[in-house]
Design an enzyme around this catalytic site. Structure first.
Site, mmCIF file in Angstrom:
data_model
loop_
_atom_site.group_PDB
_atom_site.id
_atom_site.type_symbol
_atom_site.label_atom_id
_atom_site.label_comp_id
_atom_site.label_asym_id
_atom_site.label_seq_id
_atom_site.Cartn_x
_atom_site.Cartn_y
_atom_site.Cartn_z
ATOM 1 N N LYS A 280 4.128 -3.813 7.685
ATOM 2 C CA LYS A 280 3.385 -3.550 8.925
ATOM 3 C C LYS A 280 1.893 -3.882 8.754
ATOM 4 O O LYS A 280 1.299 -4.565 9.581
ATOM 5 C CB LYS A 280 3.537 -2.074 9.340
ATOM 6 C CG LYS A 280 4.978 -1.629 9.529
ATOM 7 C CD LYS A 280 5.092 -0.170 9.942
ATOM 8 C CE LYS A 280 4.635 0.820 8.912
ATOM 9 N NZ LYS A 280 5.439 0.864 7.666
ATOM 10 N N ARG B 192 6.110 7.818 15.072
ATOM 11 C CA ARG B 192 7.013 7.853 13.922
ATOM 12 C C ARG B 192 8.089 8.915 14.049
ATOM 13 O O ARG B 192 8.909 9.068 13.149
ATOM 14 C CB ARG B 192 6.199 8.174 12.685
ATOM 15 C CG ARG B 192 6.227 7.061 11.667
ATOM 16 C CD ARG B 192 5.613 7.611 10.420
ATOM 17 N NE ARG B 192 4.417 6.883 10.168
ATOM 18 C CZ ARG B 192 4.203 6.193 9.067
ATOM 19 N NH1 ARG B 192 5.060 6.172 8.113
ATOM 20 N NH2 ARG B 192 3.102 5.540 8.900
ATOM 21 N N ARG C 209 9.341 8.685 0.714
ATOM 22 C CA ARG C 209 8.856 8.120 1.989
ATOM 23 C C ARG C 209 9.961 7.315 2.668
ATOM 24 O O ARG C 209 10.120 7.357 3.902
ATOM 25 C CB ARG C 209 7.629 7.230 1.735
ATOM 26 C CG ARG C 209 6.367 8.047 1.460
ATOM 27 C CD ARG C 209 5.291 7.234 0.740
ATOM 28 N NE ARG C 209 4.931 6.029 1.422
ATOM 29 C CZ ARG C 209 4.528 4.909 0.811
ATOM 30 N NH1 ARG C 209 4.434 4.868 -0.508
ATOM 31 N NH2 ARG C 209 4.204 3.863 1.521
ATOM 32 N N ARG D 280 2.442 -3.246 -4.988
ATOM 33 C CA ARG D 280 1.317 -3.381 -4.043
ATOM 34 C C ARG D 280 -0.002 -2.950 -4.691
ATOM 35 O O ARG D 280 -0.070 -1.970 -5.409
ATOM 36 C CB ARG D 280 1.555 -2.505 -2.814
ATOM 37 C CG ARG D 280 0.344 -2.468 -1.887
ATOM 38 C CD ARG D 280 0.650 -1.892 -0.530
ATOM 39 N NE ARG D 280 1.121 -0.527 -0.576
ATOM 40 C CZ ARG D 280 1.545 0.144 0.475
ATOM 41 N NH1 ARG D 280 1.571 -0.447 1.660
ATOM 42 N NH2 ARG D 280 1.963 1.373 0.378
ATOM 43 N N ARG E 230 -2.184 2.586 -4.284
ATOM 44 C CA ARG E 230 -2.249 3.748 -3.405
ATOM 45 C C ARG E 230 -1.619 4.953 -4.098
ATOM 46 O O ARG E 230 -0.649 4.805 -4.839
ATOM 47 C CB ARG E 230 -1.491 3.444 -2.109
ATOM 48 C CG ARG E 230 -2.426 3.306 -0.925
ATOM 49 C CD ARG E 230 -1.768 2.775 0.287
ATOM 50 N NE ARG E 230 -0.666 3.582 0.807
ATOM 51 C CZ ARG E 230 -0.026 3.303 1.929
ATOM 52 N NH1 ARG E 230 -0.379 2.247 2.644
ATOM 53 N NH2 ARG E 230 0.966 4.059 2.350
HETATM 54 P P1 AP5 Z 1 2.448 -3.515 3.581
HETATM 55 O O1 AP5 Z 1 2.060 -4.491 4.631
HETATM 56 O O2 AP5 Z 1 1.381 -2.691 2.950
HETATM 57 O O3 AP5 Z 1 3.664 -2.577 4.130
HETATM 58 P P2 AP5 Z 1 3.625 -1.394 5.187
HETATM 59 O O4 AP5 Z 1 4.845 -1.505 6.023
HETATM 60 O O5 AP5 Z 1 2.310 -1.355 5.894
HETATM 61 O O6 AP5 Z 1 3.799 -0.189 4.176
HETATM 62 P P3 AP5 Z 1 3.075 1.228 4.130
HETATM 63 O O7 AP5 Z 1 3.383 1.772 2.768
HETATM 64 O O8 AP5 Z 1 1.626 1.141 4.511
HETATM 65 O O9 AP5 Z 1 3.849 1.991 5.214
HETATM 66 P P4 AP5 Z 1 3.986 3.497 5.365
HETATM 67 O O10 AP5 Z 1 4.607 3.596 6.698
HETATM 68 O O11 AP5 Z 1 4.664 4.207 4.258
HETATM 69 O O12 AP5 Z 1 2.487 3.999 5.199
HETATM 70 P P5 AP5 Z 1 1.342 4.411 6.222
HETATM 71 O O13 AP5 Z 1 0.080 3.950 5.646
HETATM 72 O O14 AP5 Z 1 1.683 4.025 7.605
HETATM 73 O O15 AP5 Z 1 3.243 -4.312 2.461
HETATM 74 C C1 AP5 Z 1 3.757 -3.652 1.329
HETATM 75 C C2 AP5 Z 1 3.745 -4.645 0.143
HETATM 76 O O16 AP5 Z 1 4.639 -5.712 0.448
HETATM 77 C C3 AP5 Z 1 2.376 -5.305 -0.115
HETATM 78 O O17 AP5 Z 1 2.209 -5.494 -1.499
HETATM 79 C C4 AP5 Z 1 2.457 -6.666 0.607
HETATM 80 O O18 AP5 Z 1 1.660 -7.667 -0.021
HETATM 81 C C5 AP5 Z 1 3.946 -6.972 0.455
HETATM 82 N N1 AP5 Z 1 4.471 -7.719 1.606
HETATM 83 C C6 AP5 Z 1 4.271 -7.438 2.912
HETATM 84 N N2 AP5 Z 1 4.913 -8.313 3.690
HETATM 85 C C7 AP5 Z 1 5.554 -9.172 2.844
HETATM 86 C C8 AP5 Z 1 6.403 -10.287 3.057
HETATM 87 N N3 AP5 Z 1 6.734 -10.692 4.283
HETATM 88 N N4 AP5 Z 1 6.892 -10.922 1.961
HETATM 89 C C9 AP5 Z 1 6.599 -10.519 0.704
HETATM 90 N N5 AP5 Z 1 5.778 -9.464 0.445
HETATM 91 C C10 AP5 Z 1 5.270 -8.782 1.519
HETATM 92 O O19 AP5 Z 1 1.444 5.988 6.152
HETATM 93 C C11 AP5 Z 1 1.111 6.686 4.963
HETATM 94 C C12 AP5 Z 1 1.318 8.187 5.179
HETATM 95 O O20 AP5 Z 1 0.468 8.639 6.238
HETATM 96 C C13 AP5 Z 1 2.715 8.608 5.598
HETATM 97 O O21 AP5 Z 1 3.578 8.780 4.484
HETATM 98 C C14 AP5 Z 1 2.417 9.925 6.300
HETATM 99 O O22 AP5 Z 1 2.169 10.948 5.390
HETATM 100 C C15 AP5 Z 1 1.118 9.630 7.021
HETATM 101 N N6 AP5 Z 1 1.321 9.097 8.391
HETATM 102 C C16 AP5 Z 1 0.903 7.890 8.858
HETATM 103 N N7 AP5 Z 1 1.243 7.746 10.149
HETATM 104 C C17 AP5 Z 1 1.903 8.876 10.498
HETATM 105 C C18 AP5 Z 1 2.515 9.310 11.703
HETATM 106 N N8 AP5 Z 1 2.530 8.555 12.812
HETATM 107 N N9 AP5 Z 1 3.112 10.523 11.696
HETATM 108 C C19 AP5 Z 1 3.102 11.308 10.610
HETATM 109 N N10 AP5 Z 1 2.541 10.962 9.433
HETATM 110 C C20 AP5 Z 1 1.939 9.752 9.384
#
Ligand code: AP5
Length: 221
Positions: free
Chosen positions: A14, A89, A172, A128, A161
């Site tokens: 994402k 979410r 997660r 990552r 991270r």
């Molecule tokens: P990346 O693009 O970073 O993946 P992502 O989907 O953004 O993963 P996240 O870990 O950020 O998602 P998440 O939902 O767990 O975390 P968030 O920050 O939202 O890519 C990942 C890796 O893959 C990278 O190394 C990249 O280079 C590689 N990659 C990407 N695309 C690729 C491709 N096409 N091919 C090859 N490699 C690729 O949330 C964190 C925390 O915040 C949650 O756990 C929760 O505690 C809280 N939180 C956030 N939002 C909410 C909500 N709405 N409600 C409740 N809690 C929330």
């Protein structure tokens, strides 16, 4: 005033896709995960309230997330296109979001599901690295920096991270299956869901999303 939501498991790409699209498609990127990490780093009262959930890889309670998203929505300039990454979410968040949008003149146009095989998620997240300066996302296997540990774009240090430890990654992913995956059906029933193959290389994923965002397509899922 349109909103596009990126829905997908941790590691589905994402943040990476949003970074590609932000510059190319004139979309303002709102990541609730980034908002959470920013508040933690700044040690705000809201940040301290969410810290225990983030540390465990659990979702932040709906009421706390919605409080922050409500503030963000109020501050968004009208006439923009906004890409929400990682929100909503839970079905509870989705329902309140609908109410907030109904009153505001913003329209939820697409919910784009980034579909990736589960085995790929752990592999991606374990490799990552992120830039502490500009936030550029790297991957030790698929997008390594030119100099180890240093951001190509701004020269700042890269780090892992806190929630990218294997046990927390697994938690997660499980939380996603239990609490967020039900949104796929929720948005399918509303005719808003678009599914893309996010197992492809990042530029191809961005292209698929751009195709949806830049044309007024019909739901295909
Ligand atoms: P990346 O693009 O970073 O993946 P992502 O989907 O953004 O993963 P996240 O870990 O950020 O998602 P998440 O939902 O767990 O975390 P968030 O920050 O939202 O890519 C990942 C890796 O893959 C990278 O190394 C990249 O280079 C590689 N990659 C990407 N695309 C690729 C491709 N096409 N091919 C090859 N490699 C690729 O949330 C964190 C925390 O915040 C949650 O756990 C929760 O505690 C809280 N939180 C956030 N939002 C909410 C909500 N709405 N409600 C409740 N809690 C929330």
């Amino acid at each position: 005033m349109e909103i596009i939501v990126l829905l997908g498991a941790p590691g589905s790409g994402k943040g990476t896709a949003a970074a590609h699209l932000g510059t190319e498609s004139n979309l303002r990127h709102v990541s609730t995960g980034a908002l959470c990490r920013e508040a933690l780093a700044q040690g705000t009262a809201w940040g301290e309230a969410i810290r225990p959930y983030m540390d465990r890889g659990e979702l932040v309670p709906d009421a706390l997330v919605l409080e922050r998203v409500g503030e963000v929505l109020e501050g968004l300039p009208t006439g923009e296109r906004v890409l929400f990454d990682g929100f909503p979410r839970t079905p509870g968040q989705a329902q309140v979001f609908e109410d907030l949008l109904g009153d505001s003149g913003w329209r939820l146009r697409h919910v784009i599901l980034l579909d990736v095989a589960p085995a790929t998620l752990e592999e991606r997240l374990g490799a990552r690295m992120g830039c502490e300066g500009c936030g550029t996302i790297y991957n030790l296997h698929t997008r390594a920096p030119r100099v180890a540990g240093i951001c190509d774009a701004c020269g700042a240090a890269l780090s892992q991270r806190g929630d990218d430890q294997l046990a927390t990654i697994r938690r997660r992913i499980q939380v996603y299956e239990d609490r967020t995956a039900p949104l796929v059906r929720y948005y399918q029933e509303r005719g808003l869901l678009r599914r893309i193959d996010a197992g492809k290389p990042a530029d191809e994923v961005a292209r698929q999303i751009r195709d949806i965002v830049d044309r007024d397509g019909q739901a295909n899922d």
